[in-house]
Enzyme design. Structure first.
Site, PDB file in Angstrom:
ATOM      1  N   ASP A   7       0.821  -1.208   0.000  1.00  9.30           N
ATOM      2  CA  ASP A   7       0.000   0.000   0.000  1.00  9.30           C
ATOM      3  C   ASP A   7       0.857   1.261   0.000  1.00  9.30           C
ATOM      4  OD1 ASP A   7       0.836   0.315   2.621  1.00  9.30           O
ATOM      5  OD2 ASP A   7      -1.096  -0.103   3.517  1.00  9.30           O
ATOM      6  N   ASP A  37      -3.004   2.167   8.546  1.00 14.13           N
ATOM      7  CA  ASP A  37      -1.854   1.266   8.607  1.00 14.13           C
ATOM      8  C   ASP A  37      -1.365   1.101  10.035  1.00 14.13           C
ATOM      9  OD1 ASP A  37      -1.691   0.508   6.009  1.00 14.13           O
ATOM     10  OD2 ASP A  37      -0.092   1.882   5.448  1.00 14.13           O
ATOM     11  N   ASP A  75      -1.402  -2.322  12.226  1.00 18.83           N
ATOM     12  CA  ASP A  75      -0.149  -2.878  12.752  1.00 18.83           C
ATOM     13  C   ASP A  75      -0.224  -3.086  14.255  1.00 18.83           C
ATOM     14  OD1 ASP A  75       1.003  -2.873  10.247  1.00 18.83           O
ATOM     15  OD2 ASP A  75       1.962  -0.923  10.509  1.00 18.83           O
TER      16      ASP A  75
END
Length: 281
Positions: free
Chosen positions: A83, A101, A105
């Site tokens: 991405d 993101d 994560d």
């Protein structure tokens, strides 16, 4: 709305303005509702949604299907690289994507470490600490970036921290530490859950390679114990051993990130208090 974080005009460290001064929360929501450009459907964000799906499936399979879980977890991590590449290729970087993101994560790593804390009860407190450090360091760093007007939490000047500058401004370095950190935890997970084939290192080989000087300094029982452990080692053990230094260094980076972000927020507080005192004069 958060207080203004504008720095004094005579500041030698720049005259950035907080993002909160440029647009109000209601103004941002109004723009999102108008949808002149559908950021939700940016290619990197679509990849981000797919990451969430793979991460969720990995967590679902974590207890009963370790190999499937490891594959799904690694695919989700690899898509994190994809991405980023898509964002640069299509010029579709976005704050939504960056936060998405980071949240993905943090959540996926936390779920894995929660499992590890039960798999390795003697290290329960260590995993608790790592979860707290991971979340707190990234949250405070993200918030400090926002209130100082940074367009991305990855934009770190070397004057702020050479360690963080090297970490965030070199894609290879960033990939090595992020990947190595995740690989270590996945390897620990596979050591506990998977009956992988051993490497076939017999105790006799271990006895043969240990120097005589070392044998003189340790007991025969300890040598036999080490030999038995090595004989039972799998590829997951080797991966865990190799990736441990990277994971350990990543925790140091997290601590530095937390400390520098804390100092940044203290500086912002001092600036705001100075501005308030000037207004009262």
């Amino acid at each position: 709305m958060p207080p203004s974080s504008k720095l004094p005009e005579n500041s030698a460290r720049g005259k950035t303005r907080s993002i909160f001064e440029r647009i109000t929360q209601q103004g941002a929501i109004d723009l999102a509702n108008e949808q002149e450009e559908n950021i939700y459907l940016f290619v990197p964000n679509l990849i981000g949604y797919l990451r969430i799906v793979f991460a969720a499936l990995a967590v679902y399979c974590m207890k009963n299907h370790p190999k499937v879980c490891a594959v799904l977890y690694c695919i989700s991590a690899i898509l994190d690289v994809a991405d980023g590449m898509a964002a640069r290729a299509f010029n579709q970087t976005s704050k939504l994507g960056g936060v998405l993101d980071m949240v993905t994560d943090r959540c996926s790593t936390t779920c894995l470490m929660v499992f590890l804390s039960s798999a390795y009860p003697d290290w329960f407190n260590v995993f608790q600490f790592l979860i707290a450090l991971d979340f707190s360091s990234h949250f405070i760093h993200m918030y400090a970036s926002l209130v100082t007007g940074a367009t991305s939490h990855k934009l770190i000047q070397s004057e702020v921290s050479k360690i963080l500058w090297l970490y965030y401004n070199n894609r290879i370095t960033l990939f090595i530490f992020c990947a190595g950190n995740e690989i270590f935890f996945v390897a620990l997970y596979l050591v506990y859950t998977s009956k992988l084939p051993t490497l076939g290192i017999s105790p006799e080989i271990v006895h043969a390679v240990v120097p005589a000087l070392v044998k003189e300094q340790i007991s025969a029982a300890l040598l036999d114990g080490v030999s038995a452990y090595v004989a039972g080692m799998t590829l997951a053990h080797i991966v865990a051993i190799v990736s441990f230094p990277i994971c350990f260094t990543k925790q140091i980076i997290n601590f530095v990130q937390f400390w520098k972000a804390s100092k940044t927020l203290v500086g912002v507080d001092l600036s705001e208090r100075a501005n308030n005192r000037q207004k009262k004069q």
